[in-house]
Write an enzyme that holds these catalytic residues in place. Structure first.
Site, PDB file in Angstrom:
ATOM      1  N   ASP A  21      -1.210  -5.067  -6.094  1.00  0.00           N
ATOM      2  CA  ASP A  21      -2.209  -5.025  -7.171  1.00  0.00           C
ATOM      3  C   ASP A  21      -3.117  -3.798  -7.033  1.00  0.00           C
ATOM      4  O   ASP A  21      -3.373  -3.333  -5.921  1.00  0.00           O
ATOM      5  CB  ASP A  21      -3.035  -6.321  -7.123  1.00  0.00           C
ATOM      6  CG  ASP A  21      -3.853  -6.520  -8.388  1.00  0.00           C
ATOM      7  OD1 ASP A  21      -3.551  -5.870  -9.410  1.00  0.00           O
ATOM      8  OD2 ASP A  21      -4.803  -7.319  -8.350  1.00  0.00           O
ATOM      9  N   HIS A  38       1.084   3.407 -11.383  1.00  0.00           N
ATOM     10  CA  HIS A  38       2.334   2.714 -11.046  1.00  0.00           C
ATOM     11  C   HIS A  38       3.292   3.660 -10.312  1.00  0.00           C
ATOM     12  O   HIS A  38       3.946   3.275  -9.360  1.00  0.00           O
ATOM     13  CB  HIS A  38       2.998   2.161 -12.307  1.00  0.00           C
ATOM     14  CG  HIS A  38       2.179   1.120 -13.010  1.00  0.00           C
ATOM     15  ND1 HIS A  38       1.579   0.078 -12.339  1.00  0.00           N
ATOM     16  CD2 HIS A  38       1.832   0.957 -14.313  1.00  0.00           C
ATOM     17  CE1 HIS A  38       0.912  -0.682 -13.198  1.00  0.00           C
ATOM     18  NE2 HIS A  38       1.041  -0.170 -14.402  1.00  0.00           N
ATOM     19  N   LEU A 132      17.637  -6.073   5.974  1.00  0.00           N
ATOM     20  CA  LEU A 132      16.455  -6.615   5.302  1.00  0.00           C
ATOM     21  C   LEU A 132      16.860  -7.071   3.904  1.00  0.00           C
ATOM     22  O   LEU A 132      17.579  -6.371   3.205  1.00  0.00           O
ATOM     23  CB  LEU A 132      15.381  -5.523   5.197  1.00  0.00           C
ATOM     24  CG  LEU A 132      14.196  -5.791   4.270  1.00  0.00           C
ATOM     25  CD1 LEU A 132      13.289  -6.881   4.841  1.00  0.00           C
ATOM     26  CD2 LEU A 132      13.378  -4.522   4.038  1.00  0.00           C
TER      27      LEU A 132
HETATM   28  C1  FPP Z   1      -0.325  -4.274 -10.406  1.00  0.00           C
HETATM   29  O1  FPP Z   1      -1.324  -3.318 -10.624  1.00  0.00           O
HETATM   30  C2  FPP Z   1       0.999  -3.666 -10.382  1.00  0.00           C
HETATM   31  C3  FPP Z   1       2.001  -3.911 -11.275  1.00  0.00           C
HETATM   32  C4  FPP Z   1       1.870  -4.849 -12.402  1.00  0.00           C
HETATM   33  C5  FPP Z   1       3.293  -3.216 -11.182  1.00  0.00           C
HETATM   34  C6  FPP Z   1       3.803  -2.953  -9.808  1.00  0.00           C
HETATM   35  C7  FPP Z   1       4.836  -1.902  -9.879  1.00  0.00           C
HETATM   36  C8  FPP Z   1       5.022  -0.915  -8.995  1.00  0.00           C
HETATM   37  C9  FPP Z   1       4.292  -0.809  -7.736  1.00  0.00           C
HETATM   38  C10 FPP Z   1       5.996   0.174  -9.260  1.00  0.00           C
HETATM   39  C11 FPP Z   1       7.417  -0.221  -9.406  1.00  0.00           C
HETATM   40  C12 FPP Z   1       7.908  -1.129  -8.356  1.00  0.00           C
HETATM   41  C13 FPP Z   1       9.150  -1.143  -7.872  1.00  0.00           C
HETATM   42  C14 FPP Z   1       9.542  -2.224  -6.936  1.00  0.00           C
HETATM   43  C15 FPP Z   1      10.157  -0.127  -8.208  1.00  0.00           C
HETATM   44  P1  FPP Z   1      -2.194  -3.443 -11.933  1.00  0.00           P
HETATM   45  O2  FPP Z   1      -1.564  -2.631 -13.017  1.00  0.00           O
HETATM   46  O3  FPP Z   1      -2.388  -4.887 -12.290  1.00  0.00           O
HETATM   47  O4  FPP Z   1      -3.549  -2.798 -11.460  1.00  0.00           O
HETATM   48  P2  FPP Z   1      -5.014  -3.188 -11.970  1.00  0.00           P
HETATM   49  O5  FPP Z   1      -5.248  -4.614 -11.582  1.00  0.00           O
HETATM   50  O6  FPP Z   1      -5.877  -2.241 -11.225  1.00  0.00           O
HETATM   51  O7  FPP Z   1      -5.039  -2.963 -13.446  1.00  0.00           O
END
Ligand code: FPP
Length: 238
Positions: A21, A38, A132
């Site tokens: 997050d 992201h 893994l």
């Molecule tokens: C949460 O941060 C993150 C996500 C919803 C997406 C996670 C994706 C990645 C880390 C990249 C792709 C992953 C892989 C496995 C290839 P948020 O957007 O909710 O952040 P915020 O709470 O600050 O808005």
């Protein structure tokens, strides 16, 4: 990094689950777009997977996209899906080199065709790997999973007295995967957000203040060290 002597090798969690997050807030702090956050989150994914494999973790589940995330602006959703496709495409070689098996949990039918195709190819290619197990939770939510399990149990005509905890586990998407001993959430939010609700009944929680793109091997190590200090009683006395 060589085998880490600070970690107790006899008390490693077999399964670590992570709520990644804070990508959006990380980007906002830098006056950048959410997708920039992201994209930088992928670096943290790479470090985490690499370290988990290195120290001998058996299962790593990453919450990459929740059922609720479909309600985000179209541009962010399509950006995330493209990122997923390009990351799987570029990282599959590394998964093979490191003997890592990829799988996914969630409602794959919701994913765009291109994403499903890329994911399925990588899953197939890495299926014989044994070091893994990397599980991506995509279009996943725990209530969706439990609702589906109940539907299938009823559909299969199971009798009331046939329903046990073991049977329910067989109907979950995490069938044959041990429950996580450790759940990590980054970004300073202290909640579970519809993630593995059945499976975390006795899981140890570790909340890290860093935003996900800043999460590094050292942070994963800190989480495991903290886990190793905890006494797990499973509702019993010590
Ligand atoms: C949460 O941060 C993150 C996500 C919803 C997406 C996670 C994706 C990645 C880390 C990249 C792709 C992953 C892989 C496995 C290839 P948020 O957007 O909710 O952040 P915020 O709470 O600050 O808005």
């Amino acid at each position: 990094m060589a085998k880490d002597h600070f970690l107790d090798q006899n008390n490693l969690p077999k399964h670590i689950a992570i709520i990644m997050d804070g990508n959006g807030r990380w980007a906002k702090q830098k006056n950048k777009s959410r997708i920039f956050g992201h994209r930088n989150g992928v670096k943290a994914v790479r470090e985490t997977v690499e370290y988990a494999a290195e120290i001998g973790i058996n299962y790593l589940t990453l919450y990459a996209f929740s059922t609720e995330n479909w309600q985000r602006p179209k541009k962010e959703v399509s950006g995330l899906m493209s990122l997923l496709v390009s990351t799987i495409r570029s990282e599959t070689k590394t998964l093979m080199e490191n003997n890592i098996k990829l799988s996914s949990i969630g409602n794959m039918n919701m994913l765009p065709e291109k994403c499903k195709k890329e994911l399925n190819e990588s899953i197939k290619l890495t299926s014989g790997n044994t070091k893994l197990n990397l599980i991506l939770a995509l279009s996943y939510s725990s209530r969706w999973e439990i609702k589906n399990a109940i539907r299938k149990i009823i559909g299969d005509g199971l009798k009331v007295n046939e329903i046990s905890e073991d049977i329910i586990e067989q109907y979950l998407t995490t069938k044959n995967v041990p429950d996580p001993e450790l759940l990590i959430r980054t970004s300073g939010e202290n909640r579970v957000s519809n993630f593995l609700l059945w499976q975390i009944a006795y899981t140890e929680f570790y909340f890290c203040k860093k935003f996900w793109p800043d999460f590094r091997k050292e942070d994963l190590k800190c989480a495991i060290l903290e886990y190793q200090k905890r006494e797990r009683r499973f509702g019993k006395t010590d």
